[in-house]
Enzyme design. Structure first.
Site, mmCIF file in Angstrom:
data_model
loop_
_atom_site.group_PDB
_atom_site.id
_atom_site.type_symbol
_atom_site.label_atom_id
_atom_site.label_comp_id
_atom_site.label_asym_id
_atom_site.label_seq_id
_atom_site.Cartn_x
_atom_site.Cartn_y
_atom_site.Cartn_z
ATOM 1 N N GLN A 1 30.753 54.593 46.488
ATOM 2 C CA GLN A 1 31.148 53.350 47.026
ATOM 3 C C GLN A 1 32.720 52.943 46.768
ATOM 4 O O GLN A 1 33.107 53.275 45.642
ATOM 5 C CB GLN A 1 30.346 52.108 46.776
ATOM 6 C CG GLN A 1 30.803 50.749 47.391
ATOM 7 C CD GLN A 1 30.086 49.625 46.645
ATOM 8 O OE1 GLN A 1 29.899 49.512 45.398
ATOM 9 N NE2 GLN A 1 29.565 48.846 47.616
ATOM 10 N N SER B 1 27.952 52.282 42.448
ATOM 11 C CA SER B 1 28.689 51.291 42.889
ATOM 12 C C SER B 1 30.102 51.547 42.494
ATOM 13 O O SER B 1 30.383 52.035 41.310
ATOM 14 C CB SER B 1 28.043 49.751 42.321
ATOM 15 O OG SER B 1 29.015 48.716 42.168
ATOM 16 N N HIS C 1 25.012 42.854 52.818
ATOM 17 C CA HIS C 1 25.091 43.029 51.318
ATOM 18 C C HIS C 1 23.984 42.237 50.556
ATOM 19 O O HIS C 1 24.100 41.453 49.848
ATOM 20 C CB HIS C 1 26.541 42.270 51.073
ATOM 21 C CG HIS C 1 27.292 42.797 49.876
ATOM 22 N ND1 HIS C 1 28.222 43.598 50.032
ATOM 23 C CD2 HIS C 1 26.970 42.760 48.529
ATOM 24 C CE1 HIS C 1 28.912 43.923 49.174
ATOM 25 N NE2 HIS C 1 28.077 43.358 48.112
ATOM 26 N N ARG D 1 27.620 32.451 45.057
ATOM 27 C CA ARG D 1 26.282 32.871 44.668
ATOM 28 C C ARG D 1 26.051 31.780 43.443
ATOM 29 O O ARG D 1 26.368 31.681 42.467
ATOM 30 C CB ARG D 1 26.139 34.123 44.001
ATOM 31 C CG ARG D 1 26.572 35.269 45.140
ATOM 32 C CD ARG D 1 26.950 36.633 44.229
ATOM 33 N NE ARG D 1 27.651 37.482 45.570
ATOM 34 C CZ ARG D 1 28.105 38.860 45.298
ATOM 35 N NH1 ARG D 1 28.189 39.366 43.991
ATOM 36 N NH2 ARG D 1 28.724 39.267 46.417
#
Length: 389
Positions: free
Chosen positions: A135, A114, A283, A172
């Protein structure tokens, strides 16, 4: 180590490993990985979509020996499973990113680091695990995008994964309910919760003081995580477009993979812009709640590219059977994220290795029961839409 469970008895499935992780972690840390955006509909759909398909086995084909390997970008992988990018993995176990990379390499498969790793991309490259992917995003500061790509090339990363669905951060709500933020802020309730998870707190007693976003630290800088988190968010560019993809394609000479593709038209355009593979992904449901499930989107993307590039998929994979169904629908390989985080949270590198072995055994079992000798034998005729849905 005291408090570490017996993986053979307690981690008998990916869901069992998830429950072990829930027991091991403070709630706000567990929910950071386990949760998704808003009502979490897309998260649930990612998992439920696999139930829409049933197998039509042919056991008399005789599959006494089975080969689970695939070849991707010139690398032979032991199975069609790749460990996807997961930010702040170092919050779950000390040096978690290195643990994940070593476990993937030992299992003979690839992993993707990541951009939001606690350590630097050079730290992970230094352990020598491969194949390794990196990434990246398109940033407002295009120079920083180029810088990360250059660093990945210098550090010997085998592929670049350009993620396109994170330019506006998802809402979230589990994190909001828990008071969890980036950077993490530990209030009295958080501290109390950590105290109840003594083995995790003991392991992390030194790590918690230096949790950071390693790839965003400038040379010679002593920035704290709050500064770096603000920098990360300010860099995200909502106006990115195909011209930016072209610029990265011109710079990066290795495989360039586009992650976050759900629409068939975008997959077709990716071909025209020289992309080497796409990852069908929402995602993990952490961005746009209400987005199509990854498995639901997969057939349209596969049809759009007509075999001219590998199509990978992530989202909701919890069984080896899920991967076999995805391959039957045309995927070249699958990625997972949450399962290896649960594994590393429970037992570090050994936990990730156990997750990978669980998936491998389940794929092998499904292939044996269906009469499949190799991954190439997995065809669309293996599955059918269930009449029970």
């Amino acid at each position: 180590m005291p408090g570490q469970p017996d993986l053979q008895t307690g981690g008998y499935s990916i869901e069992a490993m998830r429950l072990l992780a829930r027991s091991a972690l403070p709630r706000f840390v567990f929910d950071f990985a386990d949760g998704a955006a808003e009502d979490e509909w897309t998260l649930r759909r990612n998992e439920a979509a696999f139930d829409d398909y049933v197998f039509l086995p042919k056991p008399l084909n005789g599959a006494g020996e089975r080969d689970l390997s695939i070849t991707l970008f010139g690398h032979r992988l032991s199975m069609p499973l790749i460990l996807g990018p997961t930010g702040l993995a170092g919050l779950f176990w000390p040096q978690a990113e290195q643990c994940i990379a070593r476990a993937a390499a030992a299992a003979g498969t690839a992993f993707c680091l990541s951009h939001g790793s606690v350590c630097t991309l050079e730290d992970v490259a230094g352990i020598g695990a491969s194949p390794r992917w990196m990434q990246v995003f398109i940033y407002k500061d295009r120079g920083f995008t180029r810088e990360l790509a250059s660093r990945a090339e210098a550090a010997g990363y085998d592929a670049l994964v350009l993620t396109t669905d994170n330019q506006v951060l998802g809402k979230r709500e589990r994190d909001l309910r828990n008071g969890f933020s980036i950077p993490p802020r530990f209030g009295p309730l958080d501290v109390a919760g950590m105290a109840l998870k003594a083995p995790w707190l003991w392991r992390m007693r030194e790590e918690l003081q230096r949790i950071n976003f390693g790839n965003y630290v400038r040379d010679g800088e002593k920035a704290d995580i709050k500064t770096l988190a603000a920098r990360m968010q300010s860099l995200l560019d909502q106006g990115m477009n195909w011209a930016d993809v072209d610029a990265l394609r011109a710079q990066w000479r290795g495989p360039l993979i586009l992650k976050g593709v759900l629409h068939p038209d975008e997959a077709r355009e990716a071909l025209q812009h020289g992309i080497d593979a796409v990852i069908v992904s929402n995602h993990g449901g952490r961005q746009l709640d209400g987005a199509i499930g990854s498995l639901d989107a997969l057939p349209g993307v596969v049809e759009a590219v007509q075999g001219r590039m590998p199509v990978l998929v992530d989202g909701g994979i919890r069984r080896g059977a899920d991967m076999v169904k995805a391959l039957a629908l045309g995927a070249t390989a699958c990625l997972e994220g949450r399962p290896h985080l649960w594994g590393v949270a429970v037992a570090g590198e050994a936990g990730v290795a156990h997750v990978l072995e669980t998936f491998r055994r389940e794929i092998d079992r499904v292939m044996g029961l269906c009469g499949l000798r190799s991954i190439a034998d997995i065809k669309p005729s293996l599955i059918r839409r269930s009449s029970f849905h």
